[in-house]
Design an enzyme around this catalytic site. Structure first.
Site, PDB file in Angstrom:
ATOM      1  N   HIS A  89      52.298 -44.257 -27.647  1.00 46.93           N
ATOM      2  CA  HIS A  89      52.560 -43.450 -26.458  1.00 46.93           C
ATOM      3  C   HIS A  89      52.210 -44.214 -25.176  1.00 46.93           C
ATOM      4  O   HIS A  89      52.834 -43.994 -24.134  1.00 46.93           O
ATOM      5  CB  HIS A  89      51.732 -42.165 -26.497  1.00 46.93           C
ATOM      6  CG  HIS A  89      52.271 -41.107 -27.403  1.00 46.93           C
ATOM      7  ND1 HIS A  89      53.194 -40.164 -26.991  1.00 46.93           N
ATOM      8  CD2 HIS A  89      52.006 -40.828 -28.703  1.00 46.93           C
ATOM      9  CE1 HIS A  89      53.471 -39.349 -27.995  1.00 46.93           C
ATOM     10  NE2 HIS A  89      52.761 -39.726 -29.050  1.00 46.93           N
ATOM     11  N   GLU A 122      54.755 -37.566 -38.920  1.00 47.60           N
ATOM     12  CA  GLU A 122      54.705 -36.531 -37.893  1.00 47.60           C
ATOM     13  C   GLU A 122      56.121 -36.116 -37.523  1.00 47.60           C
ATOM     14  O   GLU A 122      56.848 -36.879 -36.888  1.00 47.60           O
ATOM     15  CB  GLU A 122      53.967 -37.037 -36.648  1.00 47.60           C
ATOM     16  CG  GLU A 122      52.532 -37.457 -36.911  1.00 47.60           C
ATOM     17  CD  GLU A 122      51.866 -38.072 -35.687  1.00 47.60           C
ATOM     18  OE1 GLU A 122      50.689 -38.461 -35.822  1.00 47.60           O
ATOM     19  OE2 GLU A 122      52.495 -38.158 -34.619  1.00 47.60           O
ATOM     20  N   HIS A 131      57.150 -36.694 -33.702  1.00 48.72           N
ATOM     21  CA  HIS A 131      56.878 -37.983 -33.045  1.00 48.72           C
ATOM     22  C   HIS A 131      58.084 -38.916 -33.121  1.00 48.72           C
ATOM     23  O   HIS A 131      58.542 -39.270 -34.210  1.00 48.72           O
ATOM     24  CB  HIS A 131      55.672 -38.622 -33.735  1.00 48.72           C
ATOM     25  CG  HIS A 131      55.239 -39.943 -33.192  1.00 48.72           C
ATOM     26  ND1 HIS A 131      54.004 -40.132 -32.613  1.00 48.72           N
ATOM     27  CD2 HIS A 131      55.853 -41.149 -33.159  1.00 48.72           C
ATOM     28  CE1 HIS A 131      53.881 -41.393 -32.259  1.00 48.72           C
ATOM     29  NE2 HIS A 131      55.001 -42.030 -32.581  1.00 48.72           N
TER      30      HIS A 131
END
Length: 282
Positions: free
Chosen positions: A166, A255, A258
């Site tokens: 991120h 995830e 994600h």
């Protein structure tokens, strides 16, 4: 899971939704040459670093995408707003934001909208996660976000790490919402917590489609292809994954929420400017 962790507004369907968009503070960005266009603006003493010119605010590119930036609020696995999130807004590199806008166009034609939970994440926020993970006495949000995981296992099991994709600016956590979108009520600190993998009607109310777990659920049930999902939950996950992959994103298998833009401009750099519109104004 923390580390792997618009078209003009969607018309009347989204008018008045007024989501309380949810986003929270330091490690230096990797060095770049003084004349490099990718260099983050140097901060003078006492000033915050600025984002490279390749970064934009998503609401300037795709304003119809809903934003519920969780780390700006206490409704996350730490139980407090996270360091570095000064505004509840999504910042991304321009290529990733434009690609997400194309996904949103497809979603709208099918009666859905995207909603982001997190986008660019400053290194100081990752550092906050690391400090929290080492504080074994702080278990205030365990009942929702990691009910079956011992906190001593968060590093070993890969839920927390000292670096996050991120922080490179092309990764986001997101879901799908059926239009017309209903607002998600604010989280009240101290309220009774429900397991993030409980049936949707029992979990914290979220206006997203039923994906089988809530966002940031530290559990193997969050794996995109987990076999325990119902047919509806599996179809929803695959609908999101297919739409994102069509525009150049790749999903993290652990995830369902994600995604990273494969042609990210900064594959080897980690930034630490705060999450605020000011960071991307040059």
């Amino acid at each position: 899971m923390a580390y792997r962790r618009s078209l003009a507004a969607c018309g009347a369907a989204l008018a008045g939704v007024g989501l309380a968009a949810s986003l929270a503070a330091p490690a230096p960005a990797a060095p770049a040459g003084p004349h490099s266009p990718a260099s983050a603006s140097a901060a003078r003493p006492g000033q915050e670093p600025r984002a490279p010119r390749e970064f934009v605010a998503l609401d300037r590119v795709a304003p119809g995408i809903l934003q519920e930036i969780r780390y700006f609020t206490p409704h996350n696995f730490t139980g407090v707003p996270v360091d570095g999130y000064r505004e509840p807004t999504c910042l991304l590199t321009r290529p990733a934001a434009k690609a997400l806008k194309r996904v949103q166009h497809r979603m709208l034609r099918s009666g859905y909208t995207l909603k982001v939970y997190d986008c660019y994440r400053p290194q100081r926020a990752v550092d906050h996660f690391v400090r929290w993970a080492k504080d074994l006495e702080d278990q205030r949000m365990k009942g929702e976000f990691y009910p079956e995981v011992d906190k001593t296992r968060l590093f070993a099991d890969g839920y927390i790490a000292e670096k996050s994709g991120h922080s490179r600016g092309s990764t986001m956590d997101l879901t799908m919402v059926k239009l017309p979108a209903k607002p998600t009520r604010p989280y009240v600190p101290g309220e009774k917590l429900t397991k993030c993998y409980a049936p949707k009607a029992e979990r914290f109310p979220d206006n997203s489609l039923d994906m089988g777990t809530g966002f940031d659920c530290f559990d193997t049930r969050s794996h995109t292809a987990d076999p325990r999902t119902t047919p509806e939950q599996k179809a929803n996950r695959l609908r999101l994954k297919s739409a994102m992959e069509r525009e150049g994103f790749t999903n993290l298998p652990e995830e369902w929420w994600h995604f990273t833009y494969k042609k990210e401009p900064f594959p080897d750099r980690y930034f630490d400017f705060p999450v605020t519109h000011r960071s991307v104004r040059h």
